[in-house]
Enzyme design. Structure first.
Site, short mmCIF file in Angstrom:
data_model
loop_
_atom_site.label_atom_id
_atom_site.label_comp_id
_atom_site.label_asym_id
_atom_site.label_seq_id
_atom_site.Cartn_x
_atom_site.Cartn_y
_atom_site.Cartn_z
N SER A 195 0.83 -1.20 0.00
CA SER A 195 0.00 0.00 0.00
C SER A 195 0.87 1.26 0.00
CB SER A 195 -0.92 -0.08 1.22
OG SER A 195 -1.92 0.89 1.17
N ASP A 242 -9.17 -6.51 -4.14
CA ASP A 242 -8.72 -5.22 -3.60
C ASP A 242 -9.23 -4.11 -4.52
OD1 ASP A 242 -7.41 -3.01 -2.65
OD2 ASP A 242 -5.40 -3.88 -2.73
N HIS A 247 -8.23 -5.15 0.25
CA HIS A 247 -6.90 -4.54 0.39
C HIS A 247 -6.13 -5.16 1.55
CE1 HIS A 247 -3.81 -1.59 -0.11
NE2 HIS A 247 -4.05 -0.99 1.03
#
Lengths: 212, 382
Positions: free
Chosen positions: B157, B324, B357
């Protein structure tokens, strides 16, 4: 029917596999894209023997992990969705071994390969092989063999062709066949494949380029 | 009797604080004259300092990535699933460095730290930070630890953004770059979620325009809602459906009853919001989400990602997860395409997962295997 400039050197090719032949056709230090690269054998050989900067496209998770373990560049990508993410002539060679017959639109795939690559190399099993014909004509059943071990309902091979069919398509698509090599599995086949390739050749390897 | 930890755990770990006196010029034009970084390390640095791996944390992460701080800890560090002896980031082979980034609220200098100029907490006056500021501070950290070149810089991320920035800013200081569930820049929708979260914080009367520390107040409710919004986007529709469905925690729909109904998902989200807001700083949350929003890998390279990556020297592994939608696989494919265009070594895997995610934090067999294989290659290069 346009005859391909077949390279018939029987003695030299007797013990070579299709991957060896492909390797011989690829220039050192070139940029290669291998479509459906499997466990990465070809890319590994090209990297180790010809300093080729190669990328493989594959969708099988296990095969991708295997390629990563070999330190190869492997990209998780479904070929049926095209090669739109690759630029025109961004590779010296685009290779596809034994996978053309599994594509939903083999003609489109061929054109895409020749858009992305300056040249391309494809190999596929010959559906015109005498054993396949025998299966269909004598047994009345769809061919099942070592090379084509699937039943009609579970086969990933959905678009079979013979060498003749393929060369007809190349002419339709304005694709120039730079060279062709036919591989046969058995000693007898190896003797006869150069006389009647479409009958005795198990696998064909084509080196292609789009006509300017 | 002392508790025993699992064989593949790094066990008990303790953070250390490193003080830096050399002023750090920031992308904003401001400067931090001195600062602290809190770090944890796992494994041993080898004699030629070639086996060091940097872990870059995401929005709400910190230095405590693996192991336990005490025998009573219920949970290990945030990436314990992937860091430890025999795990993909194998502490038998690698010297793993994990830090709390500047601007954080877990010990490194940030909005809750004392501003030496005023003797009071920085609060909202703490300088805004960009990803490159973190990368620069991490490079100072590498210098301090005697690490000339990382074997790998790894992040998920927002952490993946730092890893990519490393490859561009310090191309000779890393051999491998692992970018997981990340993006070269956020989409409008992604910025929108961040702004909604920030507005939830700002709308809390206790936010006091960011000066809540001076007023001895705390915008706990606002931060809770911000976290709830974020949390929804970290999960997938399917994953949430499978975990909670329409299960009821209390109350009833039976006719004739007027009892209020609470769904499990409501209770879960409130718990997540409350737990988070009790241990996180609101100004840090705003700072971190702004850094996410501002990040644009190729902005200074004529918005051409191929040009951006052309100077990179390391090899890349890029991983995304099918469900995600906050950092969608498409964003990872863009990274991969740019890397191929720039003729860089890259592998890419799109891992099937229902966890959205958050998948990058969770043990998933395929992800675990391919990560292990890649890191085997990293250690073979030592």
């Amino acid at each position: 029917m346009t005859q391909a400039p077949v390279q018939n050197s029987l003695m030299a090719t007797e013990l070579r596999t299709d991957l060896d032949i492909i390797q011989a056709w690829i220039k050192p230090d070139s940029r290669v894209l291998d479509l459906g690269c499997g466990d990465g054998s070809l890319l590994q050989n090209l990297r180790d023997n010809k300093q080729v900067n190669g990328y493989g496209l594959e969708i099988d998770p296990q095969q991708i992990t295997t390629c990563i373990g070999k330190g190869l560049n492997v990209i998780d990508q479904n070929l049926d969705q095209g090669l739109h993410n690759f630029g025109d002539h961004s590779f010296d060679s685009v290779v596809m071994t034994q996978a053309l017959q599994t594509m939903h639109a083999p003609d489109q795939v061929l054109l895409e390969m020749l858009r992305v690559g300056k040249e391309c190399i494809v190999t596929f099993p010959n559906f015109g092989h005498w054993k396949a014909r025998w299966h269909l004509v004598v047994n009345g059943r769809m061919p099942v063999s070592d090379l084509l071990p699937y039943q009609w309902y579970d086969t990933p091979n959905i678009h079979f062709c013979t060498f003749k069919d393929f060369e007809y398509l190349c002419r339709e698509l304005d694709i120039h066949i730079i060279r062709r090599q036919v591989v046969a599995e058995t000693p007898v086949g190896r003797l006869l494949k150069d006389v009647r390739p479409n009958l005795f050749g198990d696998t064909a390897i084509y080196h292609l380029r789009k006509r300017a | 009797m002392p508790k025993t930890f699992a064989q593949d755990s790094v066990g008990l770990v303790s953070p250390q604080t490193l003080h830096f006196d050399q002023p750090l010029e920031l992308a904003s034009g401001r400067c931090l004259d001195s600062y602290d970084l809190v770090i944890e390390t796992y494994g041993q640095l080898n004699s030629d300092a070639s086996n060091a791996v940097l872990i870059c944390h995401a929005l709400s992460g910190h230095h405590h990535a693996a192991g336990y701080h005490s025998e009573d800890d219920r949970k290990p560090g945030w990436w314990d699933a992937y860091i430890g002896p025999g795990k993909p980031i194998d502490t038998n082979r690698f010297f793993v460095v994990s830090l709390n980034n500047l601007g954080g609220c877990h010990g490194s200098t940030g909005p809750v730290s004392i501003n030496p100029a005023t003797g009071k907490p920085w609060g909202k006056d703490f300088p805004k930070l960009r990803v490159r500021d973190w990368v620069n501070s991490q490079a100072r950290l590498a210098d301090r630890l005697g690490i000339e070149q990382w074997a790998a810089v790894i992040g998920g991320s927002l952490g993946g953004m730092q890893a990519m920035r490393w490859a561009l800013e310090y191309p000779n200081r890393l051999r491998h770059c692992v970018v997981i569930a990340s993006a070269m820049k956020l989409t409008a929708q992604n910025i929108a979620f961040n702004e909604t979260a920030r507005q939830a914080i700002c709308a809390d009367p206790d936010f006091r325009d960011g000066d809540y520390l001076a007023a001895e107040a705390y915008p706990k409710d606002g931060l809770s809602i911000a976290r709830m919004i974020g949390h929804i986007t970290y999960l997938s529709d399917d994953g949430m459906g499978q975990k909670f469905g329409r299960d009821i925690r209390s109350g009833s729909f039976e006719r004739g009853t007027d009892e209020p109904v609470e769904f499990q998902i409501e209770s879960y989200l409130r718990y997540q919001g409350s737990a988070f807001s009790g241990s996180f700083d609101a100004n840090t949350y705003i700072l971190m989400t702004k850094a996410l929003d501002y990040f644009d890998l190729a902005r200074e390279y004529d918005n051409d990602p191929v040009k951006a990556f052309s100077g990179a020297q390391c090899k890349f592994l890029v991983v995304s997860f099918t469900t995600d939608w906050r950092f969608a696989p498409e964003r990872s494919r863009e990274i991969v395409e740019a890397l191929i265009g720039a003729d860089k070594a890259v592998s890419y895997a799109e891992v099937e997962s229902e966890y959205g995610h958050d998948a990058f934090l969770i043990p998933i067999d395929r992800y675990y295997q391919l990560f292990t294989q890649y890191m085997n290659g990293v250690s073979a290069d030592l």
